[in-house]
Design a protein around this motif. Structure first.
Motif, short mmCIF file in Angstrom:
data_model
loop_
_atom_site.label_atom_id
_atom_site.label_comp_id
_atom_site.label_asym_id
_atom_site.label_seq_id
_atom_site.Cartn_x
_atom_site.Cartn_y
_atom_site.Cartn_z
N VAL A 5 1.16 -0.65 0.06
CA VAL A 5 0.30 0.42 -0.35
C VAL A 5 0.83 1.46 0.02
CG1 VAL A 5 -1.84 1.32 1.04
CG2 VAL A 5 -1.92 -1.13 1.26
N LEU A 6 0.56 2.31 -0.69
CA LEU A 6 1.17 3.10 -1.66
C LEU A 6 0.92 3.96 -0.41
CD1 LEU A 6 2.65 3.46 -4.60
CD2 LEU A 6 4.08 2.38 -2.47
N GLY A 7 1.34 4.61 1.00
CA GLY A 7 0.37 5.24 1.60
C GLY A 7 0.00 4.62 2.96
N GLY A 8 -1.11 4.56 3.69
CA GLY A 8 -1.14 3.64 4.44
C GLY A 8 -1.23 3.87 6.01
N ALA A 37 0.56 6.75 13.13
CA ALA A 37 -0.79 5.34 12.29
C ALA A 37 -0.23 4.46 13.32
CB ALA A 37 -1.15 6.06 11.26
N ARG A 38 -1.13 3.74 14.40
CA ARG A 38 -0.62 2.57 14.24
C ARG A 38 -1.08 1.53 13.66
NH1 ARG A 38 -2.51 1.25 20.18
NH2 ARG A 38 -0.79 2.40 20.73
N LEU A 39 0.05 0.90 13.33
CA LEU A 39 -0.84 -0.38 12.21
C LEU A 39 -1.27 -1.80 13.05
CD1 LEU A 39 2.61 0.57 9.76
CD2 LEU A 39 0.22 0.83 9.74
N PRO A 40 -2.10 -2.47 11.63
CA PRO A 40 -1.96 -3.22 12.93
C PRO A 40 -0.86 -4.22 13.03
CG PRO A 40 -3.81 -2.86 11.06
CD PRO A 40 -2.79 -2.06 11.08
N ALA A 41 -1.20 -5.46 13.73
CA ALA A 41 0.52 -6.49 14.24
C ALA A 41 0.96 -6.92 12.60
CB ALA A 41 -0.16 -6.94 14.82
N GLY A 42 1.72 -7.25 12.03
CA GLY A 42 2.34 -8.04 11.29
C GLY A 42 2.45 -7.42 9.93
N VAL A 43 2.07 -6.28 10.64
CA VAL A 43 2.54 -5.05 9.08
C VAL A 43 4.07 -4.21 9.11
CG1 VAL A 43 1.38 -2.82 7.95
CG2 VAL A 43 0.07 -5.06 8.36
N ARG A 44 4.14 -4.69 7.92
CA ARG A 44 6.24 -3.81 7.73
C ARG A 44 5.69 -2.80 6.73
NH1 ARG A 44 10.48 -5.28 3.68
NH2 ARG A 44 12.10 -4.13 4.20
N ARG A 45 6.19 -1.38 7.78
CA ARG A 45 6.13 -0.16 7.26
C ARG A 45 7.67 -0.18 6.86
NH1 ARG A 45 3.95 4.25 8.86
NH2 ARG A 45 3.49 3.53 11.39
N VAL A 46 7.23 -0.28 5.23
CA VAL A 46 8.58 1.14 5.36
C VAL A 46 9.11 2.84 4.42
CG1 VAL A 46 10.08 0.98 2.76
CG2 VAL A 46 9.31 -1.36 3.63
#
Length: 250
Positions: A5-8, A37-46
């Motif tokens: 996802v570009l953004g997210g 923003a708090r991302l769901p568990a397991g989501v990777r942020r680049v």
């Protein structure tokens, strides 16, 4: 399914990320990391800036993905640069455009075959300031940029009407809810004024459904209610008791 996802981290993108993660997909988000923003568990942020060619090339080394979902693209030249790099590491692409892409909207009813604004996929306006008159043509330019980068068989475009709901930052629905909470007399729009709001959760679910079903091939959907609502319906609804978090108004 591997999803990029570009953004997210804002509004639509954030809900798309939550929906995709909730369905068990392997999700990566690419953004500047400015919004906490708090991302769901397991989501990777680049962390990176899509306006930087080097950052996008670095991102591509984290692939491949089954689909890249672009919710942040607004500048055709920038979108084209990202799309050309990611075309080699993503099997399919989805771009969230806007109802404003249609030249005749809101002055006339539109459908998927209605004419779009003329646009240049290589255009950069030189500013990132919001311009409501340029928004539609710029989004069309972004659509064309993705189309040219990945080809007609690998692209899904969604053109939603006004999107409302969780994480909204523009202030449309939150403004009305807060105003109704204050009470007293409220100056309301003309009761017969038509609106076609799209719940951001419905948009995310529809998008993921289409992706999971393998839709693409230059597929385009205009998202909105079959029968528009009016201010006569929407304004009083803002006074109603809240629904449970996952419920929809009837």
């Amino acid at each position: 399914m591997r999803v990029l996802v570009l953004g997210g981290s804002w509004f639509v993108g954030r809900v798309v990320v939550e929906e995709a993660a909730g369905r068990g997909h392997d999700v990566t988000v690419f953004n500047r990391g400015v919004t906490a923003a708090r991302l769901p568990a397991g989501v990777r942020r680049v962390v990176g800036d899509r306006e930087s060619a080097a950052d996008v090339r670095s991102l591509a080394r984290s692939g491949p993905w089954d689909v890249v979902v672009d919710v942040s693209g607004n500048v055709p030249a920038v979108v084209g640069q990202s799309a050309r790099v990611l075309a080699d590491v993503a099997e399919r692409s989805a771009f969230i455009s806007t109802i404003s892409a249609y030249r005749e909207w809101p002055h006339a009813p539109v459908d998927e075959d209605s004419p779009l604004w003329d646009a240049d996929p290589d255009h950069d306006p030189g500013t990132r300031r919001w311009d409501p008159d340029a928004y539609g043509p710029l989004k069309v330019g972004c659509e064309i940029a993705w189309h040219e980068a990945v080809g007609p068989q690998r692209l899904l475009v969604l053109r939603p009407h006004v999107v409302l709901g969780r994480y909204e930052y523009v202030g449309r629905l939150p403004w009305w809810l807060k105003r109704m909470r204050r009470g007293g007399q409220v100056l309301a729009p003309a009761p017969d004024r038509a609106v076609q709001p799209v719940d951001v959760r419905d948009l995310a679910q529809f998008l993921l459904d289409r992706i999971e079903q393998g839709d693409g091939g230059s597929s385009t959907s205009r998202l909105g209610r079959r029968r528009p609502l009016t201010a006569r319906c929407c304004t009083p609804a803002c006074r109603s008791p809240p629904h449970p978090p996952n419920a929809r108004p009837s």
